[in-house]
Motif scaffolding. Structure first.
Motif, PDB file in Angstrom:
ATOM      1  N   PHE B 396       8.033 -46.729  -4.027  1.00 23.94           N
ATOM      2  CA  PHE B 396       7.694 -45.465  -4.679  1.00 23.94           C
ATOM      3  C   PHE B 396       6.609 -45.643  -5.723  1.00 23.94           C
ATOM      4  O   PHE B 396       5.722 -44.797  -5.859  1.00 23.94           O
ATOM      5  CB  PHE B 396       8.940 -44.831  -5.294  1.00 23.94           C
ATOM      6  N   LEU B 397       6.680 -46.743  -6.455  1.00 15.13           N
ATOM      7  CA  LEU B 397       5.622 -47.002  -7.426  1.00 15.13           C
ATOM      8  C   LEU B 397       4.271 -47.011  -6.724  1.00 15.13           C
ATOM      9  O   LEU B 397       3.293 -46.448  -7.206  1.00 15.13           O
ATOM     10  CB  LEU B 397       5.848 -48.345  -8.114  1.00 15.13           C
ATOM     11  N   VAL B 446       0.097 -37.423 -16.496  1.00 16.53           N
ATOM     12  CA  VAL B 446       1.512 -37.055 -16.514  1.00 16.53           C
ATOM     13  C   VAL B 446       2.239 -37.757 -15.374  1.00 16.53           C
ATOM     14  O   VAL B 446       3.321 -38.304 -15.554  1.00 16.53           O
ATOM     15  CB  VAL B 446       1.645 -35.520 -16.391  1.00 16.53           C
ATOM     16  N   GLY B 447       1.584 -37.778 -14.198  1.00 17.03           N
ATOM     17  CA  GLY B 447       2.183 -38.467 -13.066  1.00 17.03           C
ATOM     18  C   GLY B 447       2.338 -39.954 -13.313  1.00 17.03           C
ATOM     19  O   GLY B 447       3.236 -40.595 -12.794  1.00 17.03           O
ATOM     20  N   MET B 448       1.443 -40.509 -14.136  1.00 14.99           N
ATOM     21  CA  MET B 448       1.493 -41.949 -14.373  1.00 14.99           C
ATOM     22  C   MET B 448       2.626 -42.378 -15.295  1.00 14.99           C
ATOM     23  O   MET B 448       3.115 -43.484 -15.196  1.00 14.99           O
ATOM     24  CB  MET B 448       0.174 -42.442 -14.978  1.00 14.99           C
ATOM     25  N   TYR B 449       3.012 -41.547 -16.248  1.00 20.38           N
ATOM     26  CA  TYR B 449       3.950 -42.111 -17.222  1.00 20.38           C
ATOM     27  C   TYR B 449       5.014 -41.186 -17.755  1.00 20.38           C
ATOM     28  O   TYR B 449       5.917 -41.635 -18.447  1.00 20.38           O
ATOM     29  CB  TYR B 449       3.171 -42.716 -18.388  1.00 20.38           C
ATOM     30  N   LEU B 450       4.916 -39.900 -17.500  1.00 24.07           N
ATOM     31  CA  LEU B 450       5.832 -39.001 -18.195  1.00 24.07           C
ATOM     32  C   LEU B 450       7.104 -38.779 -17.388  1.00 24.07           C
ATOM     33  O   LEU B 450       7.058 -38.652 -16.171  1.00 24.07           O
ATOM     34  CB  LEU B 450       5.116 -37.669 -18.439  1.00 24.07           C
ATOM     35  N   ALA B 451       8.255 -38.741 -18.094  1.00 20.91           N
ATOM     36  CA  ALA B 451       9.494 -38.349 -17.425  1.00 20.91           C
ATOM     37  C   ALA B 451       9.345 -36.886 -17.067  1.00 20.91           C
ATOM     38  O   ALA B 451       8.764 -36.133 -17.827  1.00 20.91           O
ATOM     39  CB  ALA B 451      10.680 -38.535 -18.357  1.00 20.91           C
ATOM     40  N   PRO B 452       9.826 -36.450 -15.996  1.00 20.13           N
ATOM     41  CA  PRO B 452      10.573 -37.121 -14.945  1.00 20.13           C
ATOM     42  C   PRO B 452       9.724 -37.358 -13.699  1.00 20.13           C
ATOM     43  O   PRO B 452      10.242 -37.329 -12.602  1.00 20.13           O
ATOM     44  CB  PRO B 452      11.646 -36.095 -14.643  1.00 20.13           C
ATOM     45  N   GLY B 454       7.099 -39.121 -10.859  1.00 23.62           N
ATOM     46  CA  GLY B 454       7.224 -40.270  -9.981  1.00 23.62           C
ATOM     47  C   GLY B 454       7.236 -41.649 -10.599  1.00 23.62           C
ATOM     48  O   GLY B 454       8.213 -42.383 -10.472  1.00 23.62           O
ATOM     49  N   MET B 455       6.161 -41.998 -11.305  1.00 23.86           N
ATOM     50  CA  MET B 455       6.058 -43.371 -11.777  1.00 23.86           C
ATOM     51  C   MET B 455       7.228 -43.715 -12.688  1.00 23.86           C
ATOM     52  O   MET B 455       7.796 -44.779 -12.615  1.00 23.86           O
ATOM     53  CB  MET B 455       4.755 -43.561 -12.561  1.00 23.86           C
ATOM     54  N   LEU B 456       7.563 -42.798 -13.564  1.00 24.00           N
ATOM     55  CA  LEU B 456       8.594 -43.122 -14.539  1.00 24.00           C
ATOM     56  C   LEU B 456       9.958 -43.237 -13.875  1.00 24.00           C
ATOM     57  O   LEU B 456      10.750 -44.112 -14.212  1.00 24.00           O
ATOM     58  CB  LEU B 456       8.629 -42.079 -15.639  1.00 24.00           C
ATOM     59  N   ILE B 457      10.204 -42.367 -12.929  1.00 27.63           N
ATOM     60  CA  ILE B 457      11.481 -42.430 -12.223  1.00 27.63           C
ATOM     61  C   ILE B 457      11.590 -43.758 -11.467  1.00 27.63           C
ATOM     62  O   ILE B 457      12.616 -44.436 -11.493  1.00 27.63           O
ATOM     63  CB  ILE B 457      11.596 -41.231 -11.251  1.00 27.63           C
TER      64      ILE B 457
END
Lengths: 305, 684
Positions: B396-397, B446-452, B454-457
């Motif tokens: 997923f990462l 936001v996709g790179m690091y923010l909850a919730p 992809g990347m963060l999950i």
């Protein structure tokens, strides 16, 4: 599924949403009162924080950038959501992810003005976040591992609802994590010596830092959100002591009061430090206390397996 | 005939044909059209292949099921075999010619050694008996071709507009766009081949092709800096590529098989086989150099001298993902071994160190580069641990990173074309100045690091599984690394908002926007579709590949793909606890995704009509009428600039980079040392 447990969880969430601001406000009031007594002043009434916040909401709304307001409301929402997840017994890691998301909204609201004092305050707030973040994640992991070191649990879990059913208080497994967490609470509560981004008291060097450009209702929202957050964080403190035994809740309450008192003492006996010292201290303590405790827990678990 | 073999052959050959066509096109306009056509055909072929695999995989003729996927030969397989050998020679000639031209003769040696070993084995070495099918297609290949085909092709479409703008601003560089686009299409062909072949000689050829293509793309501008950086990329990747030469030698003389999956099976099932340990370490080493882990990180940082589309391509859809792909392939064999331990230490350390280094950078592209290295570190670490959960997280990462990073690079590139700067300090108030580009950049971040998102999950799932795998040091790396990751992204994000800024002239072309908005759509779809992708695509692969080796299903051609799948998915219920995202968290997560999209929108509309009295910011009363100017101590007017913190004294490259490289060298040498010692011990 509707059963007694779920109803209780729902009640806990509702109680949190309704009561947290009052508890947070009262705690704030006591903070001021006790601090004042420590400084040989009489201090305001315990209910003073409520009057202050009510007054804020009745003020004319002046603003440098109107978009602050919706960012701050989002901040408030996610703080409450995080607390609701916690008191509803959900995943502890989720709770902390949620608080980080919330604080990003606060930072965006502040930085949207790009003025001198908020600019400095925002960056300091960011550093504070960076100092706390590893410990928050580690605390969640610590609880998870405490359930796996504890033989009552078949599968380890992050869920608060399962954590409160253990036979042994988690503090026995997590003394290092507890110390680390108390340490970052000082940062989270914006208490001296780590009140570098803003402070609850007027003695702030960058004119209220990150909150400098919030006024009236906007500032009121921030205050209320911080009350919610305080209650949630103190709830985590309590979680270290809670077991399936109902008496443990009294112990937890006492522990919370003690910890809060400790924070007030720290606040009144220390001088503000620079960000780099805060950074070194917090990462150092997290690494030593959290890291050692983590290693021990992993070893205990491997023995159990 | 629409068969899997034909489709895969088309995926490899058609981009090559387009590469030639592009080189032949006389005008810009014609070339643009050919690139669009190539991109669209790529996407169509990839979708077709995916369709065949997803819906028709049980009815395919002329393929062999091997438990995890299907094996088959390409049409004209011998021709392909010959071409890969010829390709190796051509690559060697190219490298020799260029390294002599630019006086870097030593680099030619690396290529000569490797090619000679491959040729020697091909000509003189023992050839495995029996038929060896050269291609292998499974869920992992399917995900890879989707990433390469869709994200990669969109980058080519973006590049058409971008490069036009680039040469308007940069008149000092020779216009070599023909070459540029040709190389991009060669890159696709090599990547498609790389992720679908199981023939180790072919794999090596495709691997080298990606190294050489990226070398040529990085050197595009032919400035001194570009030449230095592209040769650095080349030698680092060639050093890693030597790992392949070692594996080829062993596979011919020791394992008697050129089949990658056979080899991995041997590696994972026969732990006492000391040569297997060495081969694993060699493959892991190749992958570590390709994924730019420490000590090889410098090549990827240097790659940013190239025009932005090639950075986007190297960082997201191709090149570095080849390394991750290889590690994911060998992860069942890495799991629980000493080599695996070294791999996850390299990855974990890189994740942490690169995220600290990113703090000190103010060049947007450099922050993105460090972030890539850091995230790749996490993927490498996950593959090194190699449990069901970590491999799940790594996949997923990889998916989320490909989309988000490509989007970030494209946005920064377009911002640079419009504002002539990619420095984060110059991006203040971009939300007002270039709202569309700022929005794209914001979504990417936001996709790179923010909850919730992809990347963060995925990071969270990785963290949980690292706790389960009892790797204390990894847990600490991830916790501290996450904190600094949060810091550098939020710092950048907070620059983008702002007031009192004028709207700027946006020179971004339509095709660039098409690519970027498609990316944004993809990012949101993949986030929302995470549960489906998890249960239908990623989980089957992870479980199949794990059980494939452990339960001896491997190699039993009599078992059809359907049987295996139902067998494994039948035991799925007992595995539910292993799945990082159980239903409860999934519900919370989806609620949070919806909340984070809806809450700001709702509150925005709620507060839109709030009465407000606009005021100027607080500045001790010395503002001169706005938020940006103040009266200085001489009574004159000065402009205020609030700069971000870069904390160079703590996280600067001067302070951290060299020590990180040294630690990286130590970790890699210990990996190779352990493997070598094990092998020597076995031989003696």
């Amino acid at each position: 599924m509707i059963n007694t447990v779920n109803i209780l969880r729902l009640i806990a969430v509702i109680v949190f949403i309704v009561c947290a601001p009052f508890i947070g406000g009262i705690l704030d009031g006591f903070d001021r009162k006790i601090s004042a007594r420590m400084q040989r002043r009489i201090g305001p009434k315990v209910t003073q924080p409520f009057y202050d916040v009510l007054k804020l909401f009745n003020k004319e709304f002046v603003s440098v950038n109107k978009s602050q307001l919706f960012l701050l409301l989002s901040y408030l929402f996610f703080v409450i959501f995080a607390g609701a997840l916690f008191f509803g017994g959900y995943d502890l890691l989720m709770v902390f992810l949620c608080t980080s998301t919330a604080s990003i909204f606060l930072i965006l609201a502040a930085s949207s003005t790009h003025t001198a004092y908020t600019g400095v305050g925002t960056l300091r707030e960011l550093v504070q976040m960076m100092c706390c973040e590893p410990m928050e994640l580690l605390v969640a992991i610590g609880f998870y591992l405490s359930t796996s070191a504890n033989k009552d649990f078949v599968t380890p879990t992050f869920k608060v609802i399962d954590l409160v059913r253990s036979d042994m208080p988690a503090i026995i497994y997590l003394p290092g994590f507890f110390i680390g967490f108390i340490f970052i609470l000082t940062i989270k509560f914006r208490k001296s010596p780590f009140d570098i981004s803003t402070s609850h008291h007027a003695h702030q060097e960058v004119v209220k830092g990150v909150t400098a450009e919030f006024s009236g209702a906007a500032y009121g929202i921030v205050e209320v959100a911080e009350w919610y957050e305080q209650v949630m964080l103190l709830g985590v403190v309590g979680l270290f002591f809670i077991t399936s035994n109902p008496l443990s809740y009294i112990v937890a309450a006492l522990a919370i009061i003690l910890v809060y008192f400790l924070e007030i003492i720290i606040d009144n006996t220390s001088a503000r430090v620079k960000w780099d010292l805060m950074f070194k201290l917090s990462w150092g303590i997290i690494f030593i206390c959290g890291g050692t405790n983590l290693l021990v827990l992993e070893i205990i678990r491997n023995i159990n397996i | 005939m629409l068969s899997m073999a034909n489709l895969i052959a088309a995926l490899i050959v058609i981009p090559l044909i387009f590469a030639v066509l592009i080189a032949l096109m006389p005008s810009d306009k014609a070339r643009g059209i050919v690139v669009y056509a190539g991109g669209v055909i790529n996407i169509a072929l990839v979708l077709c292949t995916t369709y065949m695999w997803v819906f028709k995989r049980n009815q395919l003729s002329n393929v062999t099921y091997d438990g995890s996927g299907i094996c088959f030969n390409l049409p004209f397989n011998d021709v392909f075999n010959f071409l890969t050998l010829a390709g190796d020679l051509i690559l060697m000639v190219v490298i020799i010619a260029l390294s002599f031209k630019y006086h870097k003769k030593i680099i030619a040696l690396l290529s000569i050694i490797q090619t000679c070993i491959v040729m020697w084995v091909e000509v003189n070495g023992p050839h495995p008996k029996g038929e060896q099918l050269s291609m292998h297609f499974d869920w992992l290949s399917c995900i890879m071709i989707l990433i390469i085909g869709i994200v990669g092709s969109l980058i080519a479409i973006y590049a058409v507009g971008y490069m036009r703008g680039y040469h308007v601003h940069h008149k000092e560089f020779a216009d070599r766009r023909k070459f540029f686009f040709s190389m991009i299409f060669v890159f696709y062909a090599a990547m498609f081949g790389l992720v679908t072949t199981q023939h180790i000689m072919w794999l090596e050829c495709f691997w080298e092709t990606t190294s050489v293509c990226s070398f040529l793309l990085i050197g595009y501008t032919k400035t001194d800096e570009a030449i230095t950086n592209c040769f650095r990329a080349l030698w680092m990747n060639l050093v890693g590529g030597l790992g392949f030469a070692v594996v080829i030698l062993f596979s011919a003389y020791k394992f008697h098989s050129f089949n990658m999956n056979d080899l991995i099976y041997t590696f994972s099932s026969d732990i006492s086989n000391t040569a297997a340990t060495l081969c694993l370490a060699a493959l892991a080493f190749a992958a570590i150099s390709k994924t730019a882990q420490f000590p090889f990180s410098k090549w990827l940082l240097g790659a940013m001298v190239a025009p932005t589309p090639s950075s986007a391509l190297l960082h997201s859809a191709t090149m570095v993902k080849a390394g991750v792909y290889l590690l994911l392939r060998i992860s069942p064999a890495l799991s629980g071994t000493k080599v695996g331990t070294c791999v996850y230490l390299v990855g974990g350390f890189t994740f942490f160190a690169a995220s600290l280094l990113a703090i000190s950078q103010s060049d947007g592209k450099k922050v993105l580069a460090y972030s890539t290295i850091s995230n790749l570190g996490l993927m490498v670490a996950c593959a090194g641990i190699g449990t069901v959960e970590t491999v799940w997280a790594a996949m997923f990462l990889m998916i989320f990173h490909a989309i988000s990073k490509s989007m970030c690079f494209q946005a920064v590139g377009a911002i640079e074309n419009s504002t002539h700067s990619r420095d984060i300090e110059d991006m203040q108030g971009l939300m007002r100045r270039l709202p569309k580009l700022a929005l794209i950049l914001l979504i990417g971040m936001v996709g790179m690091y923010l909850a919730p998102f992809g990347m963060l999950i995925s990071k969270w799932a990785a963290l949980k599984s690292m706790v389960d795998a009892s790797s204390t040091i990894m847990v600490l790396f991830v916790c501290f690394g996450s904190a600094s990751t949060m810091f550098y992204w939020t710092k950048w994000m907070s620059k983008l908002l702002g007031t009192n800024e004028e709207k700027q002239n946006d020179v971004t072309e339509k095709n660039e926007y098409i690519s970027m908005f498609t990316h944004a759509g993809l990012a949101i779809c993949v986030c929302l579709g995470l549960p489906i992708i998890s249960s239908k695509v990623v989980l089957p692969h992870v479980l199949l590949s794990q059980f494939w080796y452990n339960y001896g299903i491997y190699g039993q051609a009599s078992i059809s793909s359907k049987d295996t799948e139902s067998l494994i998915m039948g035991s799925f219920d007992t595995l539910k606890t292993l799945v990082p995202l159980n239903e409860n968290n999934l519900r919370t997560m989806i609620f949070m995704i919806i909340a984070i999209i809806i809450v700001p929108v709702v509150t925005y509309f709620l507060t839109r009509n709030t009465k407000t009295k606009p005021v100027i910011g607080y500045m001790n009363g010395i503002n001169t009428g706005d938020n940006k100017h103040f009266t200085d101590s001489f009574g004159g007017e000065k402009e205020l600039h609030v700069s971000n913190w870069y904390m160079d004294d703590y996280f600067g490259e001067k302070k951290i980079f060299t020590p990180s490289v040294i630690i990286g060298v130590i970790l890699n040498l210990s990996m190779l040392g352990i493997a070598l010692a094990t092998w020597m011990g076995g031989v003696l």
